[in-house]
Design an enzyme around this catalytic site. Structure first.
Site, short mmCIF file in Angstrom:
data_model
loop_
_atom_site.label_atom_id
_atom_site.label_comp_id
_atom_site.label_asym_id
_atom_site.label_seq_id
_atom_site.Cartn_x
_atom_site.Cartn_y
_atom_site.Cartn_z
N LYS A 49 4.74 0.58 9.59
CA LYS A 49 4.75 1.82 8.81
C LYS A 49 4.08 2.96 9.58
O LYS A 49 4.52 4.11 9.49
CB LYS A 49 4.04 1.60 7.47
CG LYS A 49 4.96 1.11 6.37
CD LYS A 49 4.36 1.28 4.99
CE LYS A 49 3.24 0.34 4.71
NZ LYS A 49 2.76 0.40 3.32
N GLU B 273 0.87 -1.18 0.00
CA GLU B 273 0.00 0.00 0.00
C GLU B 273 0.91 1.23 0.00
O GLU B 273 1.82 1.32 0.83
CB GLU B 273 -0.91 0.02 1.23
CG GLU B 273 -1.86 1.21 1.23
CD GLU B 273 -2.74 1.29 2.48
OE1 GLU B 273 -3.51 2.26 2.58
OE2 GLU B 273 -2.65 0.39 3.34
N ARG C 79 6.26 -13.11 9.67
CA ARG C 79 6.85 -11.82 9.34
C ARG C 79 8.19 -11.66 10.04
O ARG C 79 8.49 -12.33 11.03
CB ARG C 79 5.92 -10.67 9.73
CG ARG C 79 5.64 -10.53 11.20
CD ARG C 79 4.74 -9.34 11.47
NE ARG C 79 5.42 -8.09 11.20
CZ ARG C 79 4.81 -6.91 11.07
NH1 ARG C 79 3.49 -6.84 11.16
NH2 ARG C 79 5.49 -5.82 10.84
#
Length: 550
Positions: free
Chosen positions: A267, A32, A257
């Site tokens: 982020k 994104e 992750r």
């Protein structure tokens, strides 16, 4: 960039090809564009592009730009740059917004099938109606609107007749499902916001969970690889693919992750550090962003080797950040030229060296790579050494310079400290030393030995430079009290140290991103943002040694 190591995702792909389920492989990296990529995204890039390369497949770079409130073309451009810097190129470049018309049609299809409805509940009410992990949700009072009413309301949402937050479109699945993601998730919301790609064409935007599987299906993605936090959304992913009657049937696979010690991997939090001025932008060398690591001096080869070493697992874990530093050292030790830099200068006058004379000495560029050759460095009566290489009253087993002691100057001569000059406050500002001309490095002198070897820079031709040394930006939690603190309270106030010193004269023509090993200091990179023709700035990449072992 072939990687012969195996992992469970590669095994799945291999089985799918051998069974005939697929005759080709398409993966995608779907960021994104609401921030800069970090080291965790690098792992995903390397995985998605890497497995496709291993099986002669293709990888799409696709921007999941479904939320214009947080997205910007700046982030789009930075992501492209990061992917290419890491050594990859996409087969196709797509945007989720390319598919907005198709997504709208699929939403209308769900309404016609009685599988979606327009809801007037606000966000807080939807959250309240959803229930908990132990209690089922309850139906919205608007859940049983007719197909015709839902179609009319959804069209009015699209035409801009309602304000933000007044209506949403929800999938009609199961409000009592044990998986909260299936309790009638919102799939469209109203947002009167200009989009970086579609302008003002739309005032309703699909939610990520609805858009993502449709995007994968449109592109023919065979293996939709994502991190473990999306595991609970896999049933919704499959529901959307099936009920939106997508021709292609992609499957989602999750991996653990990447989490690093002393590192924020969010982020949202990284943006907070930028917005609140804790760092100098997304590419601050203390940031774990790909652009920050690049500016600091990390290499794509080191990052790829690190990600391949930690592997791909089905569970998440925490990796010691020193492991990444280890791979940077391993990569640079055979690439980086050696040179000498003085970060905290102390002037030394060699009283018996001829005034006005300068001689040039040979020094190897990299002793581990002889073919890199030699360089010439000047030597004269006045030089600089490090302040902490002298001690007036040293402890036992201190082998550097002190009154009456003799040391070797790297590539040069033995010198002996004869006199200490101080200022009015008692600070040492200069040393007076003598040298022994017979002890020249490389001359074969064996008359006596010294235990200390110092690096130095000749004073008259030294190039002024700024050095930036780094410590972790975020300090890890050590106890329960730390657990309660905001991550901002764990920002390390000593994460950066700025020093003014000197480098050898042959460094005056260095370029941004040139990398060197400074004798006894570590690996340094020429800063690409602050360096100018008359201001040379070096970022510390990593120190020379670490206790970390593979």
């Amino acid at each position: 960039m072939e990687n012969n190591s195996s992992n469970f995702i590669k095994n799945i792909i291999k089985d799918d090809l051998e069974s005939g389920k697929h005759d080709h492989i398409i993966t995608r990296f779907p960021p994104e564009p609401n921030g800069y990529l970090h080291i965790g995204h690098a792992k995903s890039i390397i995985l998605n592009f890497g497995v496709a390369d291993d099986f002669n497949g293709k990888t799409n770079l696709r921007f999941d730009d479904t939320n214009p409130l947080k997205e910007d073309i700046e982030y789009v451009n930075s992501i492209k740059e990061d992917v290419k810097w890491l050594g990859y190129d996409w087969d196709n470049l797509f945007f989720a917004s390319d598919y907005f018309d198709e997504m709208y049609k699929r939403a209308v299809l769900l309404i016609n099938k009685g599988l979606a409805y327009v809801d007037d509940l606000n966000a807080d009410q939807i959250r309240e109606y959803r229930g908990t992990l132990t209690e089922p949700g309850k139906d919205s009072p608007y859940r049983n609107r007719t197909v015709e009413e839902n179609l009319e309301l959804f069209e009015k949402m699209r035409s801009g007749e309602f304000e933000n937050g007044t209506k949403v479109l929800r999938a009609k699945i199961d409000m009592s499902s044990p998986n909260i993601n299936l309790r009638d998730p919102v799939i469209y919301r109203i947002s009167h916001t200009e989009h970086h790609n579609t302008g003002n064409k739309w005032c309703i935007y699909p939610m990520y969970a609805f858009a993502h599987p449709i995007e994968d299906a449109i592109e023919g993605v065979t293996h939709s690889i994502c991190t473990l936090e999306f595991e609970d959304q896999r049933p919704l992913y499959d529901w959307i693919v099936e009920n939106c009657e997508m021709e292609s049937k992609p499957k989602q696979y999750e991996f653990g992750r990447l989490n690093l010690t002393n590192t924020v991997m969010s982020k949202r939090k990284l943006k907070q550090l930028v917005d609140e001025g804790f760092v100098d932008g997304w590419d601050d060398p203390r940031m774990p962003t790909v652009s920050g690591l690049r500016r600091r001096g990390y290499t794509p080869e080191a990052i790829r080797a690190f990600c391949q070493e930690i592997g791909v697992a089905k569970t998440s874990g925490v990796v010691d950040s020193q492991m990444l530093d280890h791979f940077v050292r391993e990569d640079l030790k055979l690439k980086a030229p050696r040179t000498m830099a003085i970060l905290n200068p102390l002037k030394v006058v060699i009283t018996n060296y001829p005034e006005g004379e300068v001689e040039w000495l040979d020094a190897e560029v990299n002793p581990e790579v002889p073919e890199m050759g030699t360089r010439q460095i000047p030597f004269s009566r006045e030089i600089y050494i490090e302040q902490d290489d002298f001690m007036e009253n040293p402890p036992k087993k201190y082998f550097r310079l002190f009154p009456g002691n003799e040391v070797r100057l790297k590539h040069a001569y033995f010198i002996k400290c004869e006199e200490v000059i101080k200022d009015e406050a008692g600070n040492v500002i200069e040393l007076r030393c003598t040298y022994d001309i017979e002890t020249k490095s490389g001359s074969g002198f064996t008359g006596r030995k010294v235990k200390g070897t110092l690096h130095w820079v000749e004073a008259s031709q030294a190039v002024s430079a700024e050095f930036r040394n780094y410590q972790p930006l975020i300090l890890d939690k050590e106890n329960e009290e730390e657990e309660e603190k905001s991550f901002l309270e764990r920002v390390n106030p000593e994460s950066i140290e700025i020093l003014q010193g000197f480098v050898e004269p042959n460094m005056k023509d260095v370029k941004p991103q040139d990398k060197f090993q400074f004798f006894r200091h570590g690996y340094y990179n020429v800063d690409s943002k602050l360096t100018s023709a008359d201001h040379l700035v070096f970022n510390q990449i990593v120190g020379l040694k670490s206790s970390f072992k593979l």
